[in-house]
Design a protein around this motif. Structure first.
Motif, PDB file in Angstrom:
ATOM      1  N   GLN A 119      50.349  39.551  35.082  1.00 34.46           N
ATOM      2  CA  GLN A 119      49.280  39.656  36.063  1.00 34.46           C
ATOM      3  C   GLN A 119      48.284  40.730  35.651  1.00 34.46           C
ATOM      4  O   GLN A 119      48.655  41.868  35.384  1.00 34.46           O
ATOM      5  N   VAL A 121      45.045  42.462  37.227  1.00 37.83           N
ATOM      6  CA  VAL A 121      44.294  42.601  38.470  1.00 37.83           C
ATOM      7  C   VAL A 121      43.395  43.825  38.386  1.00 37.83           C
ATOM      8  O   VAL A 121      43.824  44.881  37.933  1.00 37.83           O
ATOM      9  N   PRO A 127      43.921  37.604  41.815  1.00 36.57           N
ATOM     10  CA  PRO A 127      44.895  37.065  40.860  1.00 36.57           C
ATOM     11  C   PRO A 127      45.060  35.553  40.938  1.00 36.57           C
ATOM     12  O   PRO A 127      46.169  35.041  40.853  1.00 36.57           O
ATOM     13  N   PHE A 130      46.457  34.164  37.658  1.00 41.30           N
ATOM     14  CA  PHE A 130      47.863  34.539  37.525  1.00 41.30           C
ATOM     15  C   PHE A 130      48.748  33.657  38.393  1.00 41.30           C
ATOM     16  O   PHE A 130      49.808  33.195  37.950  1.00 41.30           O
ATOM     17  N   ARG A 134      51.613  31.318  37.052  1.00 44.95           N
ATOM     18  CA  ARG A 134      52.976  31.584  37.503  1.00 44.95           C
ATOM     19  C   ARG A 134      53.592  30.329  38.124  1.00 44.95           C
ATOM     20  O   ARG A 134      54.785  30.041  37.928  1.00 44.95           O
TER      21      ARG A 134
END
Length: 402
Positions: A119, A121, A127, A130, A134
């Protein structure tokens, strides 16, 4: 027969060139190609001229090695075991034997991600990227868990092939990857390709004729929450079941359920004063109606909605947006002059943005979308937001619930 490699995802600048014994000490074993009579007969019947030429070239090279006049007879025999002679023999053996199995290039269903997902940020970004990566990581590893151990695991490195004994296999993350790893499940016709993606990173690629059933199985009851700089991937939680709501809200829930079954795209807007249970109801609908039907639930704040594009590998997507009156404000107001959020949510609702994704070649071409929205009042909403065709169901919550 497929091709030996299905793409090049490797970061060559990051790759070293370890020796073969690095694979051997990590449990890999050399894979020796075997004579296949059907394959050999195919060469004889379809291309006898090239087979003859390859055979004569090998015989000529070996004869040259044996007939050198400047060396004794025993030196010429030893020369047959030289690196050059070995190369000629290996090249000929590779020609008359079938290549190790590899993915079919005609398989268009592909899902790929790099793991582990990191991640990144900052104050200037959310995010979103991300979270979606994920989610892909979770989906791929869940699919691999469903598939279990493959029929075979093969690694290609510098024109050599190695296999990993299936009885020794435990986790994909533990496999030493210095080339391209291929694994195959013949029953499901699914391939996995693993490539090095840099230091301590690997790219996992699933390749199949049809991945959708496996993805649907892996995403069952999955939910994604994205608010500010915080994100979470898990299962949808509902504190209040639908049966605890007033009778009119339960009837609304039944109507929503029927519309979800009948339509590919559905937008629902509920309004009411704070405390009337709007947010609790959207979560209950997601938990009891949408999740059992295979929808992946996205609970997004306003910044996330502005940057959200439905992933094309998901078959069914549900989006929950709270306080939509602060998102799709009347573009005639001063507050809406400095943002494109209204245009983005309108594009999502009328399908412009949505269809621009699903019309491209991908795993899903018939994606279904449900949008559940809440607001305190419709007075601040842009008039285009309430136009027929964008919001299918509107309802006012009047009972004080919380």
């Amino acid at each position: 027969m497929g091709t030996r490699y299905f793409g090049d995802y490797e970061d060559n600048a990051m790759r070293k060139k370890p020796q073969d014994n690095d694979l051997l000490k990590n449990g890999w074993r050399p894979l020796y190609r075997q004579i296949d009579l059907d394959f050999l007969w195919e060469l004889v019947s379809k291309d006898p001229i090239k087979l003859t030429q390859q055979t004569l070239n090998l015989a000529s090279n070996l004869a040259d090695n044996l007939g050198r006049k400047d060396y004794t007879w025993w030196a010429n025999i030893l020369n047959l075991f030289s690196e050059n002679a070995r190369y000629d023999l290996d090249e000929y053996w590779d020609y008359i034997t079938p290549e190790p199995p590899a993915p079919d290039r005609h398989h268009k269903d592909i899902l790929s991600m790099e793991s582990p997902v990191v991640q990144m940020v900052s104050r200037d970004m959310i995010p979103m990227d991300f979270v979606l990566k994920r989610l892909e990581e979770i989906i791929i590893f869940k699919i691999l868990d469903f598939l279990g151990k493959p029929a075979e695991i093969i690694q290609s490195y510098e024109e050599r092939h190695f296999y990993y004994p299936i009885d020794r296999f435990r986790k994909w993350e533990n496999l030493e990857t210095i080339g391209t790893i291929l694994a195959f499940w013949p029953g499901q016709d699914v391939w996995l390709q693993i490539d090095s993606a840099g230091v301590n990173r690997k790219r996992y690629t699933l390749i199949a004729k049809e991945l959708a059933p496996l993805i649907n199985k892996a995403t069952y009851n999955l939910a994604v929450m994205l608010s500010g700089y915080h994100s979470r991937v898990g299962t949808i939680h509902s504190e209040y079941p639908i049966r605890t709501f007033p009778p009119d809200i339960q009837n609304l829930s039944d109507r929503v359920q029927q519309e979800v079954l009948d339509q590919d795209r559905l937008a629902v807007l509920v309004q009411g004063k704070p405390g009337t249970g709007k947010t609790a109801w959207t979560q209950a609908v997601a938990r009891e109606i949408l999740a059992p039907l295979g929808y992946v639930i996205f609970i997004l704040d306003h910044d996330a909605v502005e940057n959200f594009v439905p992933p094309n590998h998901l078959e069914r997507i549900a989006i929950i947006i709270n306080e939509a009156d602060n998102l799709a404000q009347d573009r005639g107001s001063e507050a809406a002059q400095h943002t494109s959020k209204t245009e983005h949510i309108l594009g999502l609702l009328d399908g412009t943005l949505y269809r621009s994704v699903i019309e491209e070649n991908g795993i899903q071409s018939g994606q279904r979308l449900v949008v559940l929205m809440t607001c305190n009042t419709t007075e601040r909403l842009d008039p285009a937001f309430l136009r027929k065709g964008r919001v299918d169901i509107m309802y006012e919550f009047s009972h004080q619930f919380v």
